[in-house]
Design an enzyme around this catalytic site. Structure first.
Site, PDB file in Angstrom:
ATOM      1  N   ASP A 144      -4.218   4.993   6.539  1.00  0.00           N
ATOM      2  CA  ASP A 144      -4.782   6.178   7.177  1.00  0.00           C
ATOM      3  C   ASP A 144      -5.760   5.711   8.264  1.00  0.00           C
ATOM      4  O   ASP A 144      -5.349   5.432   9.381  1.00  0.00           O
ATOM      5  CB  ASP A 144      -5.461   6.977   6.055  1.00  0.00           C
ATOM      6  CG  ASP A 144      -5.995   8.324   6.490  1.00  0.00           C
ATOM      7  OD1 ASP A 144      -5.406   8.935   7.390  1.00  0.00           O
ATOM      8  OD2 ASP A 144      -7.004   8.774   5.915  1.00  0.00           O
ATOM      9  N   GLU A 147       0.842  -1.210   0.000  1.00  0.00           N
ATOM     10  CA  GLU A 147       0.000   0.000   0.000  1.00  0.00           C
ATOM     11  C   GLU A 147       0.873   1.255   0.000  1.00  0.00           C
ATOM     12  O   GLU A 147       2.024   1.218   0.423  1.00  0.00           O
ATOM     13  CB  GLU A 147      -0.856   0.018   1.278  1.00  0.00           C
ATOM     14  CG  GLU A 147      -2.334  -0.260   1.064  1.00  0.00           C
ATOM     15  CD  GLU A 147      -3.109   0.847   0.366  1.00  0.00           C
ATOM     16  OE1 GLU A 147      -2.518   1.653  -0.391  1.00  0.00           O
ATOM     17  OE2 GLU A 147      -4.329   0.912   0.574  1.00  0.00           O
ATOM     18  N   ASP A 148       0.290   2.336  -0.441  1.00  0.00           N
ATOM     19  CA  ASP A 148       1.011   3.610  -0.386  1.00  0.00           C
ATOM     20  C   ASP A 148       0.957   4.209   1.019  1.00  0.00           C
ATOM     21  O   ASP A 148       1.947   4.673   1.556  1.00  0.00           O
ATOM     22  CB  ASP A 148       0.468   4.599  -1.433  1.00  0.00           C
ATOM     23  CG  ASP A 148      -1.063   4.742  -1.401  1.00  0.00           C
ATOM     24  OD1 ASP A 148      -1.730   4.108  -0.559  1.00  0.00           O
ATOM     25  OD2 ASP A 148      -1.591   5.496  -2.248  1.00  0.00           O
ATOM     26  N   ARG A 160       1.129  12.165  -8.305  1.00  0.00           N
ATOM     27  CA  ARG A 160       1.548  10.807  -7.959  1.00  0.00           C
ATOM     28  C   ARG A 160       3.010  10.539  -8.287  1.00  0.00           C
ATOM     29  O   ARG A 160       3.687   9.795  -7.584  1.00  0.00           O
ATOM     30  CB  ARG A 160       0.725   9.781  -8.757  1.00  0.00           C
ATOM     31  CG  ARG A 160      -0.635   9.519  -8.218  1.00  0.00           C
ATOM     32  CD  ARG A 160      -1.194   8.273  -8.899  1.00  0.00           C
ATOM     33  NE  ARG A 160      -2.643   8.272  -8.893  1.00  0.00           N
ATOM     34  CZ  ARG A 160      -3.398   7.911  -7.861  1.00  0.00           C
ATOM     35  NH1 ARG A 160      -2.829   7.524  -6.751  1.00  0.00           N
ATOM     36  NH2 ARG A 160      -4.710   7.941  -7.934  1.00  0.00           N
ATOM     37  N   PHE A 210      -1.904  15.760   4.866  1.00  0.00           N
ATOM     38  CA  PHE A 210      -2.320  15.200   3.586  1.00  0.00           C
ATOM     39  C   PHE A 210      -1.118  15.259   2.659  1.00  0.00           C
ATOM     40  O   PHE A 210      -0.637  16.339   2.329  1.00  0.00           O
ATOM     41  CB  PHE A 210      -3.510  15.937   2.979  1.00  0.00           C
ATOM     42  CG  PHE A 210      -4.066  15.193   1.809  1.00  0.00           C
ATOM     43  CD1 PHE A 210      -4.981  14.172   2.000  1.00  0.00           C
ATOM     44  CD2 PHE A 210      -3.614  15.457   0.520  1.00  0.00           C
ATOM     45  CE1 PHE A 210      -5.450  13.434   0.920  1.00  0.00           C
ATOM     46  CE2 PHE A 210      -4.083  14.728  -0.563  1.00  0.00           C
ATOM     47  CZ  PHE A 210      -5.008  13.714  -0.352  1.00  0.00           C
TER      48      PHE A 210
HETATM   49  P1  IMP Z   1      -7.659   4.069   4.733  1.00  0.00           P
HETATM   50  O1  IMP Z   1      -8.710   3.085   4.406  1.00  0.00           O
HETATM   51  O2  IMP Z   1      -8.215   5.272   5.421  1.00  0.00           O
HETATM   52  O3  IMP Z   1      -6.472   3.505   5.474  1.00  0.00           O
HETATM   53  O4  IMP Z   1      -7.265   4.626   3.337  1.00  0.00           O
HETATM   54  C1  IMP Z   1      -6.073   4.577   2.764  1.00  0.00           C
HETATM   55  C2  IMP Z   1      -6.213   5.221   1.402  1.00  0.00           C
HETATM   56  O5  IMP Z   1      -6.634   6.594   1.520  1.00  0.00           O
HETATM   57  C3  IMP Z   1      -4.859   5.262   0.739  1.00  0.00           C
HETATM   58  O6  IMP Z   1      -4.648   4.118  -0.043  1.00  0.00           O
HETATM   59  C4  IMP Z   1      -4.948   6.537  -0.081  1.00  0.00           C
HETATM   60  O7  IMP Z   1      -5.516   6.279  -1.340  1.00  0.00           O
HETATM   61  C5  IMP Z   1      -5.881   7.439   0.675  1.00  0.00           C
HETATM   62  N1  IMP Z   1      -5.125   8.422   1.503  1.00  0.00           N
HETATM   63  C6  IMP Z   1      -5.073   8.478   2.844  1.00  0.00           C
HETATM   64  N2  IMP Z   1      -4.293   9.483   3.279  1.00  0.00           N
HETATM   65  C7  IMP Z   1      -3.825  10.092   2.163  1.00  0.00           C
HETATM   66  C8  IMP Z   1      -2.930  11.215   1.948  1.00  0.00           C
HETATM   67  O8  IMP Z   1      -2.393  11.858   2.874  1.00  0.00           O
HETATM   68  N3  IMP Z   1      -2.688  11.545   0.652  1.00  0.00           N
HETATM   69  C9  IMP Z   1      -3.242  10.869  -0.395  1.00  0.00           C
HETATM   70  N4  IMP Z   1      -4.068   9.814  -0.243  1.00  0.00           N
HETATM   71  C10 IMP Z   1      -4.361   9.430   1.025  1.00  0.00           C
HETATM   72 MG    MG Z   2      -4.952   4.223  -2.156  1.00  0.00          MG
END
Ligand code: IMP
Ligand code: MG
Length: 171
Positions: A99, A95-96, A161, A148
């Protein structure tokens, strides 16, 4: 839009090499199937795969946590599934960023049901203070505060990206 550098390209590359080394050690004698989470995971997955010394296969999956507006509802939609089976394979989810943790915690049981030999998780970035659901992450690149961020796969409205560093968007 101004982007303030948070983590430099040099630091990121060094860290990815270190994570790849640890993964190669932990999976010694095994083969890894990288499950790259689209789109953001692609950049990290490629860099990581280049530095992993055990055999690596790669497959892709696109998921989105759905719900209205910006708040996730706590479940996911598979927009694009893997091209092959993961049965009896050592899966490493790439994963990138993690969050809220909702995406991964919803994805894990779906993959577990398909009978992999094991499932590991790596993320380039981790924002633990934002967590709503606990996720057991095996390899974290960098832990960051609640910013963010963009770059290295992360987008703001599909932009930024491809930046080779991680930056914070400033209005
Ligand atoms: P989660 O389900 O909230 O853990 O979501 C993770 C996804 O939210 C990541 O794969 C990103 O696509 C997006 N995301 C969360 N934080 C950021 C950020 O700071 N910048 C860009 N995308 C984010
Ligand atoms: Mg994502």
């Amino acid at each position: 839009m101004k982007i303030k550098k948070l983590i430099s390209k040099r630091k990121i590359n060094k860290r990815i090499e270190a994570v790849a080394k640890k993964i190669s050690h932990d999976y010694s004698g095994k083969e890894i199937l990288i499950v790259c989470i689209l789109k953001g995971g692609v950049f990290y997955a490629c860099e990581l795969a280049k530095h992993i010394t055990v055999p690596v296969e790669i497959d892709f999956m696109k998921v989105s946590s759905y719900g209205s507006g910006t708040e996730s509802k706590g479940s996911i939609d598979i927009e694009q599934d893997l091209s092959g089976t993961i049965e009896n394979k050592h899966v490493l989810i790439v994963e990138d960023i993690i969050d809220t943790g909702i995406t991964l915690s919803s994805l894990l049981p779906i993959l577990e049901e398909r009978g992999p030999a094991s499932i590991g998780i790596t993320t380039l970035l981790d924002k633990p203070t934002r967590r709503k659901v606990e996720v057991d992450v095996d390899y974290v690149g960098f832990t960051i505060d609640d910013y963010f961020v963009v770059g290295c796969g992360l987008d703001y409205d599909q932009r930024y990206r491809a930046l080779d560093y991680v930056g914070v968007v400033e209005e």
